[in-house]
Write a protein that holds these residues in place. Structure first.
Motif, PDB file in Angstrom:
ATOM      1  N   ASN A  56      63.475  75.987   7.479  1.00  0.00           N
ATOM      2  CA  ASN A  56      63.206  76.088   6.045  1.00  0.00           C
ATOM      3  C   ASN A  56      63.654  74.784   5.390  1.00  0.00           C
ATOM      4  N   SER A  57      64.610  74.810   4.509  1.00  0.00           N
ATOM      5  CA  SER A  57      65.078  73.566   3.896  1.00  0.00           C
ATOM      6  C   SER A  57      66.525  73.266   4.282  1.00  0.00           C
ATOM      7  N   THR A  58      67.005  73.884   5.367  1.00  0.00           N
ATOM      8  CA  THR A  58      68.363  73.663   5.845  1.00  0.00           C
ATOM      9  C   THR A  58      68.325  72.867   7.143  1.00  0.00           C
ATOM     10  N   LEU A  59      69.136  71.818   7.197  1.00  0.00           N
ATOM     11  CA  LEU A  59      69.246  70.995   8.392  1.00  0.00           C
ATOM     12  C   LEU A  59      70.483  71.439   9.171  1.00  0.00           C
ATOM     13  N   TYR A  60      70.289  71.810  10.432  1.00  0.00           N
ATOM     14  CA  TYR A  60      71.386  72.209  11.301  1.00  0.00           C
ATOM     15  C   TYR A  60      71.647  71.066  12.278  1.00  0.00           C
ATOM     16  N   VAL A  61      72.891  70.574  12.261  1.00  0.00           N
ATOM     17  CA  VAL A  61      73.269  69.450  13.115  1.00  0.00           C
ATOM     18  C   VAL A  61      74.407  69.906  14.022  1.00  0.00           C
ATOM     19  N   VAL A  62      74.200  69.776  15.330  1.00  0.00           N
ATOM     20  CA  VAL A  62      75.224  70.152  16.304  1.00  0.00           C
ATOM     21  C   VAL A  62      75.933  68.878  16.750  1.00  0.00           C
ATOM     22  N   LEU A  63      77.259  68.866  16.566  1.00  0.00           N
ATOM     23  CA  LEU A  63      78.078  67.705  16.902  1.00  0.00           C
ATOM     24  C   LEU A  63      79.090  68.073  17.976  1.00  0.00           C
ATOM     25  N   THR A  64      79.467  67.090  18.805  1.00  0.00           N
ATOM     26  CA  THR A  64      80.448  67.334  19.855  1.00  0.00           C
ATOM     27  C   THR A  64      81.859  66.970  19.414  1.00  0.00           C
ATOM     28  N   SER A  65      82.011  66.393  18.234  1.00  0.00           N
ATOM     29  CA  SER A  65      83.319  65.964  17.749  1.00  0.00           C
ATOM     30  C   SER A  65      83.708  66.741  16.492  1.00  0.00           C
ATOM     31  N   ALA A  66      84.807  67.486  16.576  1.00  0.00           N
ATOM     32  CA  ALA A  66      85.287  68.248  15.420  1.00  0.00           C
ATOM     33  C   ALA A  66      85.757  67.304  14.312  1.00  0.00           C
ATOM     34  N   VAL A  67      86.327  66.177  14.680  1.00  0.00           N
ATOM     35  CA  VAL A  67      86.800  65.200  13.689  1.00  0.00           C
ATOM     36  C   VAL A  67      85.621  64.639  12.901  1.00  0.00           C
ATOM     37  N   LEU A  68      84.567  64.268  13.605  1.00  0.00           N
ATOM     38  CA  LEU A  68      83.367  63.742  12.938  1.00  0.00           C
ATOM     39  C   LEU A  68      82.743  64.812  12.051  1.00  0.00           C
ATOM     40  N   ARG A  69      82.722  66.041  12.519  1.00  0.00           N
ATOM     41  CA  ARG A  69      82.168  67.146  11.735  1.00  0.00           C
ATOM     42  C   ARG A  69      82.897  67.262  10.393  1.00  0.00           C
ATOM     43  N   GLU A  70      84.205  67.189  10.425  1.00  0.00           N
ATOM     44  CA  GLU A  70      84.996  67.268   9.191  1.00  0.00           C
ATOM     45  C   GLU A  70      84.709  66.084   8.273  1.00  0.00           C
ATOM     46  N   GLU A  71      84.598  64.898   8.844  1.00  0.00           N
ATOM     47  CA  GLU A  71      84.300  63.700   8.044  1.00  0.00           C
ATOM     48  C   GLU A  71      82.937  63.820   7.362  1.00  0.00           C
ATOM     49  N   LEU A  72      81.947  64.290   8.099  1.00  0.00           N
ATOM     50  CA  LEU A  72      80.601  64.410   7.535  1.00  0.00           C
ATOM     51  C   LEU A  72      80.526  65.491   6.460  1.00  0.00           C
ATOM     52  N   LEU A  73      81.353  66.513   6.572  1.00  0.00           N
ATOM     53  CA  LEU A  73      81.377  67.569   5.549  1.00  0.00           C
ATOM     54  C   LEU A  73      81.722  67.009   4.177  1.00  0.00           C
ATOM     55  N   TYR A  74      82.598  65.995   4.136  1.00  0.00           N
ATOM     56  CA  TYR A  74      82.993  65.398   2.856  1.00  0.00           C
ATOM     57  C   TYR A  74      81.835  64.656   2.181  1.00  0.00           C
ATOM     58  N   GLY A  75      80.926  64.123   2.974  1.00  0.00           N
ATOM     59  CA  GLY A  75      79.812  63.364   2.410  1.00  0.00           C
ATOM     60  C   GLY A  75      78.486  64.084   2.480  1.00  0.00           C
ATOM     61  N   LYS A  76      78.538  65.400   2.533  1.00  0.00           N
ATOM     62  CA  LYS A  76      77.346  66.239   2.715  1.00  0.00           C
ATOM     63  C   LYS A  76      76.234  65.936   1.697  1.00  0.00           C
ATOM     64  N   GLU A  77      76.577  65.915   0.416  1.00  0.00           N
ATOM     65  CA  GLU A  77      75.572  65.694  -0.636  1.00  0.00           C
ATOM     66  C   GLU A  77      74.940  64.307  -0.528  1.00  0.00           C
TER      67      GLU A  77
END
Length: 98
Positions: A56-77
């Motif tokens: 639909n209009s949601t992008l699902y991204v699977v990452l292997t790094s929990a640290v990177l996942r947290e960093e990307l969450l801050y810049g989501k918009e």
């Protein structure tokens, strides 16, 4: 020999019509989003990305790094904005990092 019609269409118009008629835009969007992710995020993030899926209009991204996942969450918009600019359309409304 058949006569050509006097009505001429550009190739881009013919392709757009073909895509609309055969309802191919969703499939093309899924492919374009993957390419946009690779171009925008660069090799640093792509090394930790295992899958990018548009539903639909949601992008699902699977990452292997929990640290990177947290960093990307801050810049989501900002990521959504940059990806939509790359795609030249507002396709992505939400990102879900796994």
């Amino acid at each position: 020999m058949n006569k050509r019609s006097s009505e001429e269409n550009s190739i881009s118009d013919v392709l757009k019509s073909f895509i609309e008629t055969n309802k191919l835009q969703n499939g093309l969007d899924k492919i374009n989003v993957r390419d946009a992710w690779k171009n925008v995020m660069g090799p640093g993030v792509n090394n930790y990305t295992t899958d990018v899926v548009l539903k639909n209009s949601t992008l699902y991204v699977v990452l292997t790094s929990a640290v990177l996942r947290e960093e990307l969450l801050y810049g989501k918009e900002k990521i959504i904005t940059i990806l939509n600019e790359e795609l030249r359309r507002d396709i992505i409304k939400e990102i879900n990092f796994k």
